[in-house]
Design a protein around this motif. Sequence first.
Motif, PDB file in Angstrom:
ATOM      1  N   LEU A 111      17.613 -21.182 -25.903  1.00 56.08           N
ATOM      2  CA  LEU A 111      16.968 -22.489 -25.952  1.00 56.08           C
ATOM      3  C   LEU A 111      15.585 -22.344 -26.590  1.00 56.08           C
ATOM      4  CD1 LEU A 111      19.231 -22.869 -23.829  1.00 56.08           C
ATOM      5  CD2 LEU A 111      17.690 -24.381 -22.572  1.00 56.08           C
ATOM      6  N   CYS A 112      15.294 -23.201 -27.551  1.00 55.42           N
ATOM      7  CA  CYS A 112      13.975 -23.220 -28.200  1.00 55.42           C
ATOM      8  C   CYS A 112      13.705 -24.636 -28.672  1.00 55.42           C
ATOM      9  CB  CYS A 112      13.922 -22.243 -29.369  1.00 55.42           C
ATOM     10  SG  CYS A 112      15.033 -22.654 -30.738  1.00 55.42           S
ATOM     11  N   SER A 113      12.486 -24.895 -29.091  1.00 54.53           N
ATOM     12  CA  SER A 113      12.155 -26.248 -29.544  1.00 54.53           C
ATOM     13  C   SER A 113      12.708 -26.491 -30.945  1.00 54.53           C
ATOM     14  CB  SER A 113      10.636 -26.471 -29.533  1.00 54.53           C
ATOM     15  OG  SER A 113      10.055 -26.161 -30.776  1.00 54.53           O
ATOM     16  N   GLN A 114      12.792 -27.754 -31.296  1.00 54.12           N
ATOM     17  CA  GLN A 114      13.276 -28.107 -32.632  1.00 54.12           C
ATOM     18  C   GLN A 114      12.274 -27.695 -33.713  1.00 54.12           C
ATOM     19  OE1 GLN A 114      13.830 -32.293 -31.906  1.00 54.12           O
ATOM     20  NE2 GLN A 114      11.812 -32.842 -32.701  1.00 54.12           N
ATOM     21  N   ALA A 115      11.051 -27.332 -33.305  1.00 57.56           N
ATOM     22  CA  ALA A 115      10.048 -26.864 -34.261  1.00 57.56           C
ATOM     23  C   ALA A 115       9.926 -25.346 -34.276  1.00 57.56           C
ATOM     24  CB  ALA A 115       8.690 -27.483 -33.932  1.00 57.56           C
ATOM     25  N   ALA A 116      10.811 -24.635 -33.562  1.00 57.39           N
ATOM     26  CA  ALA A 116      10.740 -23.176 -33.520  1.00 57.39           C
ATOM     27  C   ALA A 116      11.027 -22.576 -34.890  1.00 57.39           C
ATOM     28  CB  ALA A 116      11.734 -22.633 -32.494  1.00 57.39           C
ATOM     29  N   VAL A 125      22.168 -21.346 -30.541  1.00 54.38           N
ATOM     30  CA  VAL A 125      20.806 -21.849 -30.329  1.00 54.38           C
ATOM     31  C   VAL A 125      20.854 -23.344 -29.999  1.00 54.38           C
ATOM     32  CG1 VAL A 125      18.547 -22.211 -31.385  1.00 54.38           C
ATOM     33  CG2 VAL A 125      19.823 -20.108 -31.843  1.00 54.38           C
ATOM     34  N   VAL A 126      20.267 -23.705 -28.880  1.00 55.43           N
ATOM     35  CA  VAL A 126      20.175 -25.095 -28.439  1.00 55.43           C
ATOM     36  C   VAL A 126      18.735 -25.548 -28.648  1.00 55.43           C
ATOM     37  CG1 VAL A 126      20.378 -26.679 -26.485  1.00 55.43           C
ATOM     38  CG2 VAL A 126      21.981 -24.750 -26.718  1.00 55.43           C
ATOM     39  N   THR A 127      18.532 -26.561 -29.479  1.00 55.80           N
ATOM     40  CA  THR A 127      17.170 -27.020 -29.741  1.00 55.80           C
ATOM     41  C   THR A 127      16.778 -28.114 -28.765  1.00 55.80           C
ATOM     42  OG1 THR A 127      17.975 -28.552 -31.437  1.00 55.80           O
ATOM     43  CG2 THR A 127      17.220 -26.390 -32.171  1.00 55.80           C
ATOM     44  N   VAL A 128      15.526 -28.057 -28.366  1.00 51.25           N
ATOM     45  CA  VAL A 128      14.965 -28.963 -27.362  1.00 51.25           C
ATOM     46  C   VAL A 128      13.978 -29.894 -28.068  1.00 51.25           C
ATOM     47  CG1 VAL A 128      13.589 -29.087 -25.245  1.00 51.25           C
ATOM     48  CG2 VAL A 128      15.234 -27.215 -25.573  1.00 51.25           C
ATOM     49  N   PRO A 129      14.004 -31.182 -27.765  1.00 52.54           N
ATOM     50  CA  PRO A 129      13.075 -32.116 -28.421  1.00 52.54           C
ATOM     51  C   PRO A 129      11.610 -31.761 -28.158  1.00 52.54           C
ATOM     52  CG  PRO A 129      14.835 -33.309 -27.302  1.00 52.54           C
ATOM     53  CD  PRO A 129      14.956 -31.873 -26.881  1.00 52.54           C
ATOM     54  N   THR A 184       7.139 -21.342 -28.498  1.00 50.39           N
ATOM     55  CA  THR A 184       6.386 -21.074 -29.723  1.00 50.39           C
ATOM     56  C   THR A 184       4.905 -21.305 -29.483  1.00 50.39           C
ATOM     57  OG1 THR A 184       8.271 -21.821 -31.049  1.00 50.39           O
ATOM     58  CG2 THR A 184       6.159 -21.611 -32.173  1.00 50.39           C
ATOM     59  N   ALA A 185       4.106 -20.298 -29.806  1.00 52.70           N
ATOM     60  CA  ALA A 185       2.650 -20.426 -29.711  1.00 52.70           C
ATOM     61  C   ALA A 185       2.094 -20.402 -31.129  1.00 52.70           C
ATOM     62  CB  ALA A 185       2.058 -19.308 -28.860  1.00 52.70           C
ATOM     63  N   GLY A 186       2.131 -21.564 -31.772  1.00 59.49           N
ATOM     64  CA  GLY A 186       1.655 -21.683 -33.149  1.00 59.49           C
ATOM     65  C   GLY A 186       2.799 -21.876 -34.117  1.00 59.49           C
TER      66      GLY A 186
END
Length: 518
Positions: free
Chosen positions: A207-212, A230-234, A266-268
Amino acid sequence: MNAGREVRHPVGVSLSGGVAGPDALRALVDVALLAMDAGIGARGGPLPSGGPAGVAAEVARVLGSGAAGPVPAARGAASAGPGPGTLPDIGVGDFAALRELSALLAWGSADPADPRCAGHLHCPPLAVAVAADLIASALNPSLDSWDQAPVAVALEAEVVAALAGLVGFPPGGAGGTITTGGTESNLMGLLLARDALGPGVGRRRILCSQAAHFSIRRCAGHLGLGEDAVVTVPTDAEHRMDPHALAAAVGRVRAGNDRIAAIVATAGTTDLGAIDPLPAIAAVARAAGAWLHVDAAYGGGALFSNRLTPLLTGLEGAHSVGLDLHKLGWQPIAAGVFLVRDAALLGPLAQRAAYLNPDDDQRAGYVSLLGNSPRTTRRADVFKIAVTLRALGRAGLGELVDRCHDLARHAAEAIRADPHLELSAEPVLTTVVFRYLRRGHDPDDPVDRAEADRVNAALRRRLLHEGRAVIGRTELGDEPGAVRLKLTLVNPDTTGADLGALLAAVVEAGRAESATPG
């Protein structure tokens, strides 16, 4: 046999180590630096003009063709000789290849030390780090066994411990290794997470953000999980992962009888520098019993800055973290760092090879780093990092980070004040995302949205072709009107006047492209 005789070579084929190595290098480095100076002077800007065709033509001219091409039949073969190209004729002889190709590379590189080169997280390295990198290259230690790199092995342990301390990992127990960059660090984090999960029923999900970063999907594929694992999170309005949406995604994965191999924060982010809410994400990961990996390849540089360190609160709650010091650390590529909160978590990487790390050597204290990395041969990239940390300290690097952050804020203000430019988001770190808009443009009109995309994409290529500027391009969304320009400000020597000139060049190119039919 000549085993008892001293071996003497022409300087061009001398070895870099040993007693004679420094003398041989000294002459060659002087030649290379003079050629680099000539190439930079011939370029006269942040990158060569003429676009791909112009660069290819100059490479072909310098290398020549046929027998005198890139791999000539005989040592000391000259290039195609002087011609009508951009670079000066720099002669032949033992140093010809070094002179010619050093000048060519310097002429044909996008120079991150030029303030008009602001397209990517491609930093101008510190001179002290480059000098250290030369020493590491000359001595050529390989970190896969102690007997190839005694001091470098010990240095890596010290540097990893120091950086783990900055992250906030418990002292004495953390581990890690130097990597090629964020992609390798992400691969290692996901590999360890996959193996820590162990066997079981149900597909393993990430799981990660859609901006990863796109490398998360790539790594999932490399690890045999499949990119569709990979499952993207809003994300929220500030492009950060939404913790409530993450918790909901965890529930859906489990309801489908799948398992969570890892949650990646994600940090940045590469474009907007967005930093996910790390404490809230860590809480979700703990509740789910999931491995938390933080991709801090870009934002990890904030650890050096007193001003920006609070943005990374919660980083210490991760199982693993990736940093890139060839971004906001001003190191020559490559200088990635992978850290784990507990060195025992590196266990799945353990390997035993009789010729590298036999058990009796390990017990005797000749400790190998083979089990810290998926690589075997590994150059001493830690050395330049160690030199830089010792030379500048956290405060010195933090000052550079703050300068670049100030530049981003200054650029945002200048963009906001220019009627031809539109700021897309407030800068978080050192990137500034914006676009050119001609006067009278209606951003809600579908035709104008498509035209804005065309003009912004084309003005960037115009600047590249002319050799005037390197600016980034990205897209915010997937609808017409998504194309954006990006300044990635990682050159601390850039001034406000430099930024003003760069934005003026964007506006000038935008006007020219707006006047050109699509």
